[in-house]
Design a protein around this motif. Structure first.
Motif, short mmCIF file in Angstrom:
data_model
loop_
_atom_site.label_atom_id
_atom_site.label_comp_id
_atom_site.label_asym_id
_atom_site.label_seq_id
_atom_site.Cartn_x
_atom_site.Cartn_y
_atom_site.Cartn_z
N PRO A 115 0.61 -1.10 -0.37
CA PRO A 115 -0.06 -0.52 -0.03
C PRO A 115 0.46 1.42 0.02
CG PRO A 115 -0.82 -1.84 2.02
CD PRO A 115 0.31 -2.09 0.94
N TYR A 116 1.89 1.65 0.40
CA TYR A 116 2.72 2.87 0.86
C TYR A 116 3.46 2.79 -0.41
CZ TYR A 116 1.41 1.07 5.78
OH TYR A 116 0.30 0.65 6.53
N TYR A 117 3.89 1.73 -1.35
CA TYR A 117 4.71 1.85 -2.22
C TYR A 117 3.04 2.05 -3.16
CZ TYR A 117 9.06 -1.60 -0.85
OH TYR A 117 10.12 -1.30 -0.66
N ALA B 110 0.90 0.04 -13.27
CA ALA B 110 1.74 -0.89 -13.59
C ALA B 110 2.54 -1.47 -12.28
CB ALA B 110 2.87 -0.26 -14.22
N LEU B 111 2.46 -1.03 -10.76
CA LEU B 111 2.56 -2.04 -10.00
C LEU B 111 1.61 -2.37 -9.32
CD1 LEU B 111 4.99 -1.60 -7.14
CD2 LEU B 111 3.34 0.25 -6.64
N LEU B 112 -0.39 -2.15 -9.96
CA LEU B 112 -0.78 -3.47 -9.14
C LEU B 112 -0.61 -4.20 -10.44
CD1 LEU B 112 -3.69 -3.94 -8.09
CD2 LEU B 112 -4.53 -2.70 -9.33
N ALA B 113 -0.17 -4.33 -11.59
CA ALA B 113 0.02 -5.30 -12.32
C ALA B 113 1.06 -6.85 -11.87
CB ALA B 113 -0.11 -4.58 -13.76
N SER B 114 1.85 -5.90 -11.22
CA SER B 114 3.04 -6.69 -11.10
C SER B 114 2.91 -7.31 -9.70
CB SER B 114 4.42 -5.13 -10.41
OG SER B 114 4.00 -4.99 -9.43
N LEU C 90 -6.28 9.30 -1.85
CA LEU C 90 -7.11 8.23 -1.66
C LEU C 90 -7.76 8.17 -0.55
CD1 LEU C 90 -5.08 5.57 -3.81
CD2 LEU C 90 -6.95 6.11 -4.51
N VAL C 91 -8.86 7.50 0.01
CA VAL C 91 -9.22 8.09 1.66
C VAL C 91 -8.99 6.75 1.89
CG1 VAL C 91 -11.49 7.45 3.04
CG2 VAL C 91 -11.64 9.05 0.44
N ARG C 92 -8.66 5.55 1.07
CA ARG C 92 -8.71 3.96 2.30
C ARG C 92 -6.95 4.03 1.96
NH1 ARG C 92 -14.07 0.04 1.21
NH2 ARG C 92 -15.64 1.92 2.72
N ARG C 93 -6.84 3.23 2.74
CA ARG C 93 -5.12 2.29 2.60
C ARG C 93 -5.41 1.59 1.76
NH1 ARG C 93 -2.44 -1.80 5.01
NH2 ARG C 93 -4.57 -2.31 5.76
N PRO C 94 -4.25 1.70 -0.07
CA PRO C 94 -5.10 1.58 -1.12
C PRO C 94 -4.27 -0.42 -0.79
CG PRO C 94 -2.94 2.77 -1.42
CD PRO C 94 -3.40 2.74 0.13
N THR C 95 -5.00 -1.28 -0.26
CA THR C 95 -4.30 -2.24 -0.55
C THR C 95 -4.47 -3.15 -1.96
OG1 THR C 95 -6.37 -3.86 -0.06
CG2 THR C 95 -4.73 -3.11 1.93
N ASP C 96 -3.86 -3.98 -2.11
CA ASP C 96 -4.42 -4.44 -3.35
C ASP C 96 -6.08 -4.47 -3.89
OD1 ASP C 96 -4.61 -6.89 -1.75
OD2 ASP C 96 -2.81 -7.93 -2.78
N ASN D 118 -8.86 -3.27 -2.51
CA ASN D 118 -9.10 -1.61 -2.54
C ASN D 118 -8.53 -0.96 -3.77
OD1 ASN D 118 -9.97 -1.72 -0.13
ND2 ASN D 118 -8.66 -0.75 1.10
N THR D 119 -7.10 -1.56 -4.48
CA THR D 119 -6.87 -0.53 -5.20
C THR D 119 -7.29 -1.04 -6.60
OG1 THR D 119 -4.68 -0.19 -4.13
CG2 THR D 119 -4.84 0.06 -7.07
N LEU D 120 -7.89 -2.48 -6.63
CA LEU D 120 -7.89 -2.70 -7.74
C LEU D 120 -9.62 -2.62 -8.23
CD1 LEU D 120 -7.97 -5.36 -10.11
CD2 LEU D 120 -8.67 -6.96 -8.68
#
Length: 488
Positions: free
Chosen positions: A40-42, A57-61, A236-242, A244-246
């Protein structure tokens, strides 16, 4: 790994009495933070210092990074994620995000047992595989760390991150142990804290060592951290876990279309049509007692000066909708008309006497005027230079607290706000200032402005000292994170 864990006692068994003269070395992810993943922090670095495309791109990785972590090595997985997240970014931008965006999310992820133990020690050291530049602002200000040892980024001559790491490499395993030895020398830490096998090397050289197990805990209350103020300068409001980000990326096309519709309607919506916001999925909550319009029946001849905190560009439109009538917005930025055309504008020139005369004339003619003192913050308290300019114009001053509730996206931009699935605006009318607290009652303009500042701060839960354009996002932590910044 199970056999190795038995060498260390669980963190719950660590006593904290008499530790003020001792030292501790602790891992961050999974030890002082509940989350064992730094993704989430990256992601926040990639988005806020980079772009939406870099974040995608980071999410896809993620599948590749996870497979690398499980099948090959933790250092290689960290290197892969780090390269995608920061390669080509200016290190100054990474530092800015680490200072203004990450602390809010880190503060909501603190492990209660890890923090209970860590805070008891006189000398505190954090040793982590994450980049030092990314974690140091939060670690020092909120966890009271004296030393932060992390992976160092490699930079080129222009000050940009190459995406690679400097020597000695990613701090895991033996590299962590060597880093602790270099820092502490012969006087090794009294206590070592970690949560995984790659922490065992440095934990084993400490006089005592405790492991943070995977028991389910809620995050430590934010008001128990070293600092009681946090910044929110992200999108972003919520911590972007994988996950949440998806979900956020899947929502983007629909959210953008919805935002365009909401903005288009808002531009043309008359103030009396506030109920139409419900049809757009926008909730408008009005609290307090809005003052009635000027009328001989209520004995009101002049206009009211509404003094508001500035939340988004939509503030004038939402205030007008809450009142059910038009208000004139005093602003330095005529571009605000692009979204608040339903609110007539008076563009201020910066000339103190000229601006005061124009606003005073509008009030005398019976027009309600709204001002946002944060629009001209300085090293003085946020109302005292801008607000004091108008405090002497009328005795009819009503403070208004504005609070925008978001579930996915945060920011002052109306499109970002309207991209939320179910956004809400709270408009709270505070009591009109009694005459004895106005200039008409003998108060100086600065006193009046200061009183209004404190009233708004008390309503919204904000810190009320030396709010500046640089740190106006500071908000007191009261255990929950319901409150929003005074400005964006």
């Amino acid at each position: 790994m199970a056999a190795s864990q038995r060498r260390f006692r669980p963190i719950e068994q660590c006593a904290t009495e008499g530790r003020s003269r001792q030292s501790v070395a602790a891992d961050l992810d999974g030890t002082l933070l509940l989350s064992r993943s730094a993704f989430p922090y990256y992601l926040l670095i990639a988005l806020e210092a980079g772009s939406l495309l870099r974040a995608a791109a980071l999410l896809a990785s993620v599948p590749f990074v996870y497979l690398t972590y499980v099948s090959f090595s933790e250092p290689l997985a960290v290197r892969a994620m780090l390269y995608v997240a920061v390669a080509g970014l200016r290190v100054k931008d990474i530092e800015r995000v680490a200072r203004t965006v990450l602390p809010r999310f880190y503060a909501g992820d603190v492990h209660p047992e890890g923090w209970r133990v860590f805070r008891a020690f006189g000398r505190r050291c954090i040793v982590t595989a994450s980049p030092r530049v990314m974690v140091e602002p939060f670690a020092r200000e909120f966890l009271g760390a004296d030393v932060v040892i992390g992976t160092e980024l490699e930079m080129d001559e222009s000050g940009r991150a190459t995406g690679f790491v400097a020597e000695p490499g990613v701090l895991v395993g033996d590299h962590k142990r060597q880093a602790v030895v270099r820092e502490f020398g012969d006087k090794l830490p009294d206590v070592g804290m970690g949560d995984r096998e790659s922490d065992f090397d440095f934990m084993s050289i400490c006089k005592e060592a405790y492991i943070v197990t995977r028991k389910r805990y809620r995050a430590a209350p934010r008001d128990q951290l070293q600092s009681r103020a946090v910044l929110h300068d992200g999108r972003l409001v919520r911590r972007p876990t994988d996950i949440n980000t998806l979900l956020t990326f899947l929502w983007l096309p629909l959210g953008l279309a919805l935002a365009l519709l909401r903005v288009h309607v808002t531009r043309r919506l008359p103030p009396r049509a506030a109920s139409a916001y419900k049809l757009l999925g926008v909730k408008l909550v009005v609290r307090g007692h809005p003052p009635p319009p000027p009328s001989p029946k209520n004995g009101r001849a002049g206009g009211v000066l509404f003094v508001c905190n500035h939340r988004t560009v939509l503030d004038p439109a939402m205030l007008a909708a809450a009142l059910g009538r038009k208000v004139t917005c005093a602003t330095y930025d005529s571009d605000d008309d692009s979204i608040t055309s339903s609110a007539p504008l008076v563009t201020l020139s910066g000339n103190r006497d000229l601006d005061a005369a124009r606003v005073g004339r509008l009030l005398d003619e019976g027009h309600d005027v709204v001002v946002f003192p944060e629009g001209a913050t300085s090293r003085d308290a946020f109302l005292l230079r801008f607000g004091a300019r108008f405090a002497g114009l009328t005795d009819r001053i009503v403070p208004v607290a504005l609070h925008a509730r978001e579930t996915m996206f945060h920011g002052s931009d109306p499109y970002l706000f309207f991209m939320n699935p179910r956004p809400a605006y709270e408009v709270t009318f505070l009591n009109r200032l009694p005459r004895e607290l106005t200039c008409g009652g003998g108060r100086a303009p600065g006193e009046v402005a200061s009183y209004v500042q404190k009233a708004l701060a008390a309503q919204l839960g904000f810190e009320c000292t030396s709010i500046t354009r640089k740190d106006k996002y500071r908000v007191l932590l009261t255990g929950s994170d319901r409150r929003v910044p005074l400005n964006d």
